[in-house]
Design an enzyme around this catalytic site. Structure first.
Site, PDB file in Angstrom:
ATOM      1  N   ASP A   1      62.154  -4.775  11.518  1.00 52.36           N
ATOM      2  CA  ASP A   1      62.328  -4.419  12.928  1.00 52.36           C
ATOM      3  C   ASP A   1      62.260  -5.636  13.845  1.00 52.36           C
ATOM      4  OD1 ASP A   1      62.656  -1.749  12.369  1.00 52.36           O
ATOM      5  OD2 ASP A   1      60.530  -1.276  12.615  1.00 52.36           O
TER       6      ASP A   1
ATOM      7  N   ARG B   1      45.498  -5.852  18.078  1.00 48.00           N
ATOM      8  CA  ARG B   1      46.492  -5.874  19.157  1.00 48.00           C
ATOM      9  C   ARG B   1      46.030  -6.702  20.355  1.00 48.00           C
ATOM     10  NH1 ARG B   1      48.353  -4.457  14.985  1.00 48.00           N
ATOM     11  NH2 ARG B   1      50.104  -3.042  14.717  1.00 48.00           N
TER      12      ARG B   1
ATOM     13  N   ASP C   1      49.825   1.467  19.389  1.00 46.79           N
ATOM     14  CA  ASP C   1      49.961   0.013  19.466  1.00 46.79           C
ATOM     15  C   ASP C   1      50.768  -0.440  20.684  1.00 46.79           C
ATOM     16  OD1 ASP C   1      48.391  -0.399  17.234  1.00 46.79           O
ATOM     17  OD2 ASP C   1      50.073  -0.205  15.853  1.00 46.79           O
TER      18      ASP C   1
ATOM     19  N   SER D   1      54.408   2.797   6.447  1.00 48.24           N
ATOM     20  CA  SER D   1      54.193   1.886   7.560  1.00 48.24           C
ATOM     21  C   SER D   1      52.778   1.354   7.417  1.00 48.24           C
ATOM     22  CB  SER D   1      54.368   2.647   8.878  1.00 48.24           C
ATOM     23  OG  SER D   1      53.815   1.881   9.922  1.00 48.24           O
TER      24      SER D   1
END
Ligand code: ARG
Length: 398
Positions: free
Chosen positions: A14, A95, A124, A175
């Site tokens: 991605d 994050r 996220d 994922s």
């Protein structure tokens, strides 16, 4: 100089596609920034080069392991942070540190926008964008997967069309997000919450078996400082316990979780080091923290955890709660012995300079220093309001 955009780069499909996608869409130059928060896997130099091969004008990889351990994992440990009483905030901790370095990179490279590859369904995106906004309120944010239709199919087609160097065969069916503090696995057959996780899902932990290990973790003022009497940094403590607790299958979690965006999701985690450390830290607090402070801290811990889960790391409340937590840790000094076996970390011994445990007060044997005659009056006065209320209620009911 043309306009620049800093992209949070992971090396995966991605974000590799996002480099060219963003450049096509905006005409800006893309700077890729990848952070090493202990996720392991591919060599970071390979990741750095891939971003350039995919069209980034600059590509940096940052070793953030030490900072992540000291400034993010350690506060979480001192707050015994377990979301829904179980999940040690693995992704929620990484994050904000990544957001901080994206903001720094945007300043350094003269970018006016930061981009990330999150979807619109998860936590996220919130953590990145709220974090960036709290550090640099004027930076813009771009999220091509969420906002400009960069679906998985389109990303694959884009990668093929442009001949991007991405090996689809290496892609995981799940994922996965992983760092020093643990590993999160979602999607695939796990989306049916009735399906049990298969062994294939795990990589930080071995299947809980018949073996066992014993470890003594020493804390000084709420900071892990030695393992089996060998001095360690926080980073070393986490790494060693990931290995040793992981070998005994400690820290596997399978849960349904409430995301901030309102979705319930099925999550599988493994966090052997985090769970071993939090278990030991809680145990030492039970020994060393005064009763009312310990009771009050439970509420603070839960609030701290929810704030961080919900993307508010860089908030005045988190900072204020951290000051409370810091001041609760002055005497959290001592050793905890943990037995690691069959998937559990179980405290079997505790001692230390900060101990409030008084043998003379606790014992039922000879050596008792507790004056039991004081208890009689204490109990009467403690129960006095209840007795008075009961008399009134009996009178008014009768
Ligand atoms: N549900 C967890 C959290 O919100 C894990 C998220 C994992 N992220 C990912 N991109 N797979 O903290």
């Amino acid at each position: 100089m043309s306009r620049r955009i800093v992209l949070a780069y992971s090396g995966g499909l991605d974000t590799s596609v996002a480099i060219g996608w963003i450049a096509d869409e905006t005409g800006a130059e893309v700077v890729a920034v990848a952070g090493d928060v202990g996720q392991g896997g591919e060599d970071l130099e390979v990741i750095r080069q891939r971003a350039l091969d995919c069209g980034a004008v600059e590509s940096v990889v940052l070793d953030l392991k030490q900072e992540f351990a000291d400034e993010y994992c350690l506060p979480a440990l001192r707050a015994n942070a377990l979301y829904l009483e179980r999940y040690p905030l693995v992704s929620a901790l990484s994050r904000p540190i990544i957001a901080k370095h994206l903001v720094d990179a945007a300043k350094y490279f003269g970018a006016d926008t930061v981009a990330h590859g999150c979807t619109g369904k998860g936590n996220d995106q919130v953590r990145f964008e709220v974090g960036i906004g709290a550090l640099a309120p004027d930076l813009h944010v771009l999220a091509p997967v969420r906002d400009s239709g960069m679906t998985r199919d389109k990303a694959i087609a884009f990668a093929e069309e442009k001949g991007l160097p991405i090996d689809q065969s290496k892609r995981s069916p799940y994922s996965v997000d992983q760092n020093l503090w643990g590993r999160a696995v979602e999607t695939g057959f796990l989306e049916d919450p009735w399906n049990p996780p298969i062994e294939d899902v795990y990589s930080y932990t071995a299947p809980p078996g018949a073996t066992s290990d014993e470890v003594i973790i020493s804390f000084t003022g709420g900071v892990p400082t030695a393992i089996d009497a060998k001095p360690v940094s926080v980073l070393e403590a986490i790494l060693e316990l990931n290995t040793r607790a992981g070998a005994q299958g400690v820290g596997r979690l399978d849960m349904v979780e409430d995301r901030l965006v309102g979705i319930k999701s099925r999550e599988v985690y493994e966090a052997p080091g985090a769970i071993a450390l939090i278990t030991a830290h809680q145990e030492l607090e039970d020994l060393t923290v005064e009763r009312d402070l310990r009771r009050f801290k439970f509420g603070v811990e839960q609030r701290w955890t929810e704030i961080v889960y919900d993307g508010l790391w860089f908030s005045p409340l988190r900072r204020a709660l951290d000051e409370f937590v810091d001041s609760s840790q002055h005497h959290v000094t001592g050793d905890i012995r943990l037995r690691l076996s069959g998937g559990s970390a179980v405290p079997t011994g505790r001692r230390g300079d900060g101990s409030l445990y008084d043998f003379g007060l606790a014992t039922y044997d000879t050596g008792d220093t507790f004056d039991q005659s004081l208890a009689k009056g204490f109990v009467q006065l403690w129960g006095l309001p209840s007795r008075i209320a009961a008399r009134r209620d009996l009178k008014s009911n009768g």
